[in-house]
Design an enzyme around this catalytic site. Sequence first.
Site, PDB file in Angstrom:
ATOM      1  N   SER A 168       0.863  -1.179   0.000  1.00  0.00           N
ATOM      2  CA  SER A 168       0.000   0.000   0.000  1.00  0.00           C
ATOM      3  C   SER A 168       0.898   1.226   0.000  1.00  0.00           C
ATOM      4  O   SER A 168       2.049   1.160   0.461  1.00  0.00           O
ATOM      5  CB  SER A 168      -0.864  -0.016   1.269  1.00  0.00           C
ATOM      6  N   TYR A 181      -2.126  -0.442  10.367  1.00  0.00           N
ATOM      7  CA  TYR A 181      -2.157  -0.862   8.960  1.00  0.00           C
ATOM      8  C   TYR A 181      -0.926  -0.342   8.228  1.00  0.00           C
ATOM      9  O   TYR A 181      -0.233  -1.082   7.532  1.00  0.00           O
ATOM     10  CB  TYR A 181      -3.444  -0.357   8.300  1.00  0.00           C
TER      11      TYR A 181
HETATM   12  N1  NAP Z   1      -8.623  -1.712  -1.888  1.00  0.00           N
HETATM   13  C1  NAP Z   1      -7.674  -0.805  -1.944  1.00  0.00           C
HETATM   14  O1  NAP Z   1      -7.925   0.362  -2.334  1.00  0.00           O
HETATM   15  C2  NAP Z   1      -6.267  -1.173  -1.544  1.00  0.00           C
HETATM   16  C3  NAP Z   1      -5.274  -0.180  -1.638  1.00  0.00           C
HETATM   17  C4  NAP Z   1      -3.972  -0.497  -1.282  1.00  0.00           C
HETATM   18  C5  NAP Z   1      -3.680  -1.782  -0.860  1.00  0.00           C
HETATM   19  N2  NAP Z   1      -4.663  -2.735  -0.758  1.00  0.00           N
HETATM   20  C6  NAP Z   1      -4.276  -4.084  -0.323  1.00  0.00           C
HETATM   21  O2  NAP Z   1      -4.818  -5.022  -1.239  1.00  0.00           O
HETATM   22  C7  NAP Z   1      -5.034  -6.267  -0.551  1.00  0.00           C
HETATM   23  C8  NAP Z   1      -6.461  -6.732  -0.799  1.00  0.00           C
HETATM   24  O3  NAP Z   1      -7.325  -5.743  -0.261  1.00  0.00           O
HETATM   25  P1  NAP Z   1      -8.870  -5.628  -0.644  1.00  0.00           P
HETATM   26  O4  NAP Z   1      -9.146  -4.177  -0.749  1.00  0.00           O
HETATM   27  O5  NAP Z   1      -9.177  -6.534  -1.764  1.00  0.00           O
HETATM   28  O6  NAP Z   1      -9.515  -6.164   0.716  1.00  0.00           O
HETATM   29  P2  NAP Z   1     -10.911  -6.903   1.032  1.00  0.00           P
HETATM   30  O7  NAP Z   1     -11.875  -6.699  -0.070  1.00  0.00           O
HETATM   31  O8  NAP Z   1     -11.244  -6.495   2.423  1.00  0.00           O
HETATM   32  O9  NAP Z   1     -10.492  -8.461   1.028  1.00  0.00           O
HETATM   33  C9  NAP Z   1      -9.619  -8.920   2.032  1.00  0.00           C
HETATM   34  C10 NAP Z   1      -9.408 -10.412   1.879  1.00  0.00           C
HETATM   35  O10 NAP Z   1      -8.575 -10.834   2.983  1.00  0.00           O
HETATM   36  C11 NAP Z   1      -9.216 -11.908   3.639  1.00  0.00           C
HETATM   37  N3  NAP Z   1      -8.912 -11.980   5.072  1.00  0.00           N
HETATM   38  C12 NAP Z   1      -9.100 -11.014   6.003  1.00  0.00           C
HETATM   39  N4  NAP Z   1      -8.792 -11.489   7.222  1.00  0.00           N
HETATM   40  C13 NAP Z   1      -8.381 -12.774   7.056  1.00  0.00           C
HETATM   41  C14 NAP Z   1      -7.960 -13.796   7.941  1.00  0.00           C
HETATM   42  N5  NAP Z   1      -7.892 -13.615   9.272  1.00  0.00           N
HETATM   43  N6  NAP Z   1      -7.619 -15.006   7.434  1.00  0.00           N
HETATM   44  C15 NAP Z   1      -7.707 -15.233   6.106  1.00  0.00           C
HETATM   45  N7  NAP Z   1      -8.130 -14.309   5.201  1.00  0.00           N
HETATM   46  C16 NAP Z   1      -8.458 -13.085   5.686  1.00  0.00           C
HETATM   47  C17 NAP Z   1     -10.697 -11.675   3.421  1.00  0.00           C
HETATM   48  O11 NAP Z   1     -11.398 -12.872   3.678  1.00  0.00           O
HETATM   49  P3  NAP Z   1     -12.981 -12.895   4.077  1.00  0.00           P
HETATM   50  O12 NAP Z   1     -13.721 -12.815   2.772  1.00  0.00           O
HETATM   51  O13 NAP Z   1     -13.129 -14.202   4.759  1.00  0.00           O
HETATM   52  O14 NAP Z   1     -13.220 -11.701   4.952  1.00  0.00           O
HETATM   53  C18 NAP Z   1     -10.704 -11.224   1.961  1.00  0.00           C
HETATM   54  O15 NAP Z   1     -10.620 -12.342   1.112  1.00  0.00           O
HETATM   55  C19 NAP Z   1      -4.703  -6.004   0.905  1.00  0.00           C
HETATM   56  O16 NAP Z   1      -3.405  -6.460   1.181  1.00  0.00           O
HETATM   57  C20 NAP Z   1      -4.797  -4.497   1.020  1.00  0.00           C
HETATM   58  O17 NAP Z   1      -4.000  -4.031   2.078  1.00  0.00           O
HETATM   59  C21 NAP Z   1      -5.949  -2.443  -1.101  1.00  0.00           C
END
Ligand code: NAP
Length: 260
Positions: A168, A181
């Site tokens: 990130s 975070y």
């Molecule tokens: N979205 C953005 O704008 C953005 C920007 C910068 C970086 N990122 C990074 O991109 C990555 C994906 O983010 P996202 O936005 O796609 O997030 P998201 O939609 O919240 O999805 C998160 C995923 O992580 C899983 N997860 C959470 N806690 C867990 C646990 N205890 N054990 C196993 N799995 C777990 C969730 O599973 P469940 O379905 O079971 O909850 C889900 O599959 C992350 O590393 C985030 O930091 C995102």
Amino acid sequence: MTQDTATFDPRRISLRPDELDGRVIAVTGPTAGLGRALALECARRGAEVILIGRSVKKLEAVHAEIDALVRHDGRPALPASIAPLDLERGVAGDYDAIATAVEQRWGRLDGLVHNAAILGQPSPIESQDVPTWVKVMHVNVTAPFALTQVLLPALRASPDASVLGVSSSVGRRGRAYWGAYSVSKGALENLLQVLADELGKTTVRVNSLNPGRARTGMRRQAYPAEDIGTLPLPESLMAPFVALLGPQSRGVSGRAFDAQ
Ligand SMILES: NC(=O)c1ccc[n+]([C@@H]2O[C@H](COP(=O)([O-])OP(=O)(O)OC[C@H]3O[C@@H](n4cnc5c(N)ncnc54)[C@H](OP(=O)(O)O)[C@@H]3O)[C@@H](O)[C@H]2O)c1
């Protein structure tokens, strides 16, 4: 085609329809957002995908989606595998079970994507809740470390393996109110650098990728008042992920990339 590793930019790679053909790639957090889009795209590009997540029901839903997919080269997608693991509550035996299953089934692992993460509670450092801090550091840093550690023998057994950490912008430079975070993503970057340095002369490369803003549940949690409809869909951001997992990034290691 061989890339110049110094100038490699995963946003500028042109991908073949079967870019990941024959590769076995594990993705954490494939049940939502970027991880789900990545699992589907890896399958469309020819990979056999290992879905690592905490909810078997949600994992089965993604498994079914992959079963119904047609690859970009027109062939049916290979069936995915499900590996249940709760990154918050998992114990050593859960990690070992995944490593044993991978060893027995494939004898190698060609890709490992640390995508799953939690946001915790954005707030100033002086009011960060300590138990939440510990949970965020565990899910976002300690669990990827432990998973990498048990899967290293399988990664080393691959002729061309890629470990990719999803980072990130607040992990590249700490930012006010992002608390645990931000600190966890900085630590993840550092973990990947240490690993890349240690694995320098092996066939395992290690990089980080910052996806930038994306239309996901985590983004909505971070910015509840934002019109999320204006942000890119996860599906539109997958090419750099694939480029870093496929043969064109061979030899590229220890780098931090941006998807946008
Ligand atoms: N979205 C953005 O704008 C953005 C920007 C910068 C970086 N990122 C990074 O991109 C990555 C994906 O983010 P996202 O936005 O796609 O997030 P998201 O939609 O919240 O999805 C998160 C995923 O992580 C899983 N997860 C959470 N806690 C867990 C646990 N205890 N054990 C196993 N799995 C777990 C969730 O599973 P469940 O379905 O079971 O909850 C889900 O599959 C992350 O590393 C985030 O930091 C995102």
